[in-house]
Design an enzyme around this catalytic site. Structure first.
Site, PDB file in Angstrom:
ATOM      1  N   HIS A 117       0.863  -1.180   0.000  1.00 13.03           N
ATOM      2  CA  HIS A 117       0.000   0.000   0.000  1.00 13.03           C
ATOM      3  C   HIS A 117       0.895   1.223   0.000  1.00 13.03           C
ATOM      4  O   HIS A 117       1.955   1.224   0.635  1.00 13.03           O
ATOM      5  CB  HIS A 117      -0.869   0.040   1.272  1.00 13.03           C
ATOM      6  CG  HIS A 117      -1.437   1.414   1.558  1.00 13.03           C
ATOM      7  ND1 HIS A 117      -2.597   1.853   0.993  1.00 13.03           N
ATOM      8  CD2 HIS A 117      -0.949   2.443   2.298  1.00 13.03           C
ATOM      9  CE1 HIS A 117      -2.814   3.107   1.396  1.00 13.03           C
ATOM     10  NE2 HIS A 117      -1.832   3.489   2.189  1.00 13.03           N
ATOM     11  N   GLU A 128      -2.200   8.996   7.399  1.00  8.60           N
ATOM     12  CA  GLU A 128      -1.817   7.589   7.553  1.00  8.60           C
ATOM     13  C   GLU A 128      -0.563   7.455   8.426  1.00  8.60           C
ATOM     14  O   GLU A 128      -0.472   6.534   9.244  1.00  8.60           O
ATOM     15  CB  GLU A 128      -1.620   6.954   6.173  1.00  8.60           C
ATOM     16  CG  GLU A 128      -2.946   6.833   5.435  1.00  8.60           C
ATOM     17  CD  GLU A 128      -2.830   6.361   3.984  1.00  8.60           C
ATOM     18  OE1 GLU A 128      -3.869   6.261   3.327  1.00  8.60           O
ATOM     19  OE2 GLU A 128      -1.702   6.091   3.523  1.00  8.60           O
TER      20      GLU A 128
END
Ligand code: RTP
Ligand code: MG
Length: 140
Positions: A117, A128
């Protein structure tokens, strides 16, 4: 282009097949520097929160179950134009569409079990990184 940071996950299909080192080598060869790294196992609630943006998509349950099936390696990568550079090194979501030499072309098993990812924009990168790391863990 300024120095940027992006967030990366080495996903369960890759940790299970012992590919962590080969994937990290691809990042480093592209000029990305690992400034934070840890191996963790997500809970279902954490996976659902992280992928919340996809909660209405048909693959959401399958994706979350996959992401908790084995440990993952979460990392912060730093470098010139890091977000775009990392996505280039990862290749297209579906390995069938990924360019030769990319991580997904070489290692991914399917569109879901696609080995890595990477954040898609500066705002998501910041979110994130903050989801997984404290400031003290980022050593530039
Ligand atoms: P990522 O977020 O993981 O870096 O990947 P991406 O931007 O290339 O893909 P995205 O559209 O954000 O989808 C997130 C992850 O969901 C899984 N997926 N499965 N079965 C399917 O059709 C499907 N589509 C996407 C993949 O693991 C994808 O990386
Ligand atoms: Mg994405």
């Amino acid at each position: 282009m300024a120095i940027q940071r992006t967030f990366s996950i080495i996903k369960p299909d890759a940790t299970k097949r012992n590919l962590t080192g080969q994937i990290v080598a691809k990042f480093e060869e592209a000029g990305l520097r690992i400034v934070a790294s840890k191996r963790i196992q997500l809970t279902l609630a954490q996976a659902q929160q992280f992928y919340g943006v996809h909660s209405e998509r048909p693959f959401f349950d399958e994706l979350c179950e996959f992401m908790i099936s084995e440990p993952i390696v979460v990392q912060v990568l730093e470098g010139e134009d890091a977000i775009a550079k990392n996505r280039e090194v990862m290749g297209a979501t579906n390995p069938e569409d990924a360019a030769p030499g990319t991580i997904r072309k070489e290692f991914a098993l399917s569109i879901g079990e696609n080995s890595v990812h990477g954040s898609d924009a500066p705002e998501t990168a910041a979110e994130e990184i903050a989801f997984f790391f404290s400031g003290l863990e980022l050593v530039g």
